[in-house]
Scaffold this motif. Structure first.
Motif, mmCIF file in Angstrom:
data_model
loop_
_atom_site.group_PDB
_atom_site.id
_atom_site.type_symbol
_atom_site.label_atom_id
_atom_site.label_comp_id
_atom_site.label_asym_id
_atom_site.label_seq_id
_atom_site.Cartn_x
_atom_site.Cartn_y
_atom_site.Cartn_z
ATOM 1 N N THR A 92 -18.833 7.830 -16.181
ATOM 2 C CA THR A 92 -19.301 8.197 -15.012
ATOM 3 C C THR A 92 -18.676 9.645 -14.809
ATOM 4 N N VAL A 130 -23.838 1.022 -9.767
ATOM 5 C CA VAL A 130 -22.861 0.365 -10.733
ATOM 6 C C VAL A 130 -23.406 -1.127 -10.504
ATOM 7 N N ILE A 132 -15.147 0.889 -8.251
ATOM 8 C CA ILE A 132 -15.833 2.012 -7.490
ATOM 9 C C ILE A 132 -14.884 3.002 -7.101
ATOM 10 N N MET A 147 -13.700 5.105 -9.710
ATOM 11 C CA MET A 147 -14.778 5.951 -9.825
ATOM 12 C C MET A 147 -14.903 7.178 -8.981
ATOM 13 N N GLU A 148 -14.495 6.869 -7.856
ATOM 14 C CA GLU A 148 -14.662 7.832 -6.607
ATOM 15 C C GLU A 148 -13.224 8.787 -6.785
ATOM 16 N N PHE A 177 -21.274 6.813 -5.700
ATOM 17 C CA PHE A 177 -21.392 5.666 -6.645
ATOM 18 C C PHE A 177 -22.003 4.341 -5.467
#
Length: 221
Positions: A129, A139, A146, A149-150, A158
């Motif tokens: 990502t 996802v 997440i 990821m953020e 996401f």
């Protein structure tokens, strides 16, 4: 462990490779441990003619078999989180986010993996990502990732993949959610609960982990 021991007995002459977060009784029966990040490489490091037993996750096992073409007898277990993703609901979500890439964990069922733009371990999904040019991702793994990821990609979107149970929304791991900051704090502060393991069992259970680490070092993981 009794059923797994019987499975090994019914599939003689095979190297037993098991997921690293199996319990100690399964590790005692194992030759090599692996993670979702290194499972394919661990299997590929073994001689081509070597037959294998893989457990406990049948979906990760089938993914490894697809990737390596190896002779693998797969134990019939599964992760309740990754088995809970709905193909139909993901297709509906793709209609809402047509530009979003679907990224999935290899413990997802084959129909979900077949839809994926990228399949990989939690670490691999996180890396993908960050390096991929897409701005939106669906996802399909435990949604706790997440947050990371953020954090790494604040400008990207996401979307957690929906579960088969639409009333529950995304698929979360009830067992992981049992681990809390408060429990970790109390554990570190009081050094309890104490887990006492028989020394002979401990030595046997260490062997597959040590072998995994040696293979990983040898092949540069």
């Amino acid at each position: 462990p009794i059923r797994f021991k019987e499975f090994i007995r019914n599939n003689p002459g095979r190297t037993v490779v098991t997921y690293v977060n199996t319990n100690i009784d399964i590790k005692v029966l194992s030759d090599i441990s692996c993670t979702s990040s290194n499972a394919v490489q661990i299997i590929e490091s073994l001689p081509a003619e070597e037959k294998i037993i893989f457990g406990p996750d049948r979906n990760l096992g089938s993914y490894i078999k697809e990737m390596t073409g190896r002779d693998i007898a797969i134990w019939d277990g599964a992760c309740h989180v990754h088995e809970d993703f709905s193909v139909e609901a993901i297709l509906d979500l793709k209609k809402q986010y047509p530009e979003a890439k679907l990224i999935v964990h290899p413990e997802c069922e084959p129909p979900v993996r077949m839809m994926a733009d990228f399949t990989g371990s939690t670490a691999a999904l996180l890396k993908f990502t960050s390096i991929d040019s897409s701005d939106e991702f669906i996802v399909a793994t435990e949604p706790g990732i997440i947050y990371q990821m953020e954090k790494k990609n604040p400008m990207k979107k996401f979307i957690p993949a929906p579960s088969k149970n639409s009333a529950r929304g995304c698929s979360e791991c009830n067992f992981m959610k049992m681990i809390t900051i408060e429990k970790i704090y109390e554990c570190l502060k009081k050094e309890e609960p104490e887990i006492v393991i028989d020394k002979e069992v401990l030595l046997k259970a260490r062997k597959p982990i040590v072998r995994m680490m040696k293979i990983s070092e040898k092949i540069g993981l």
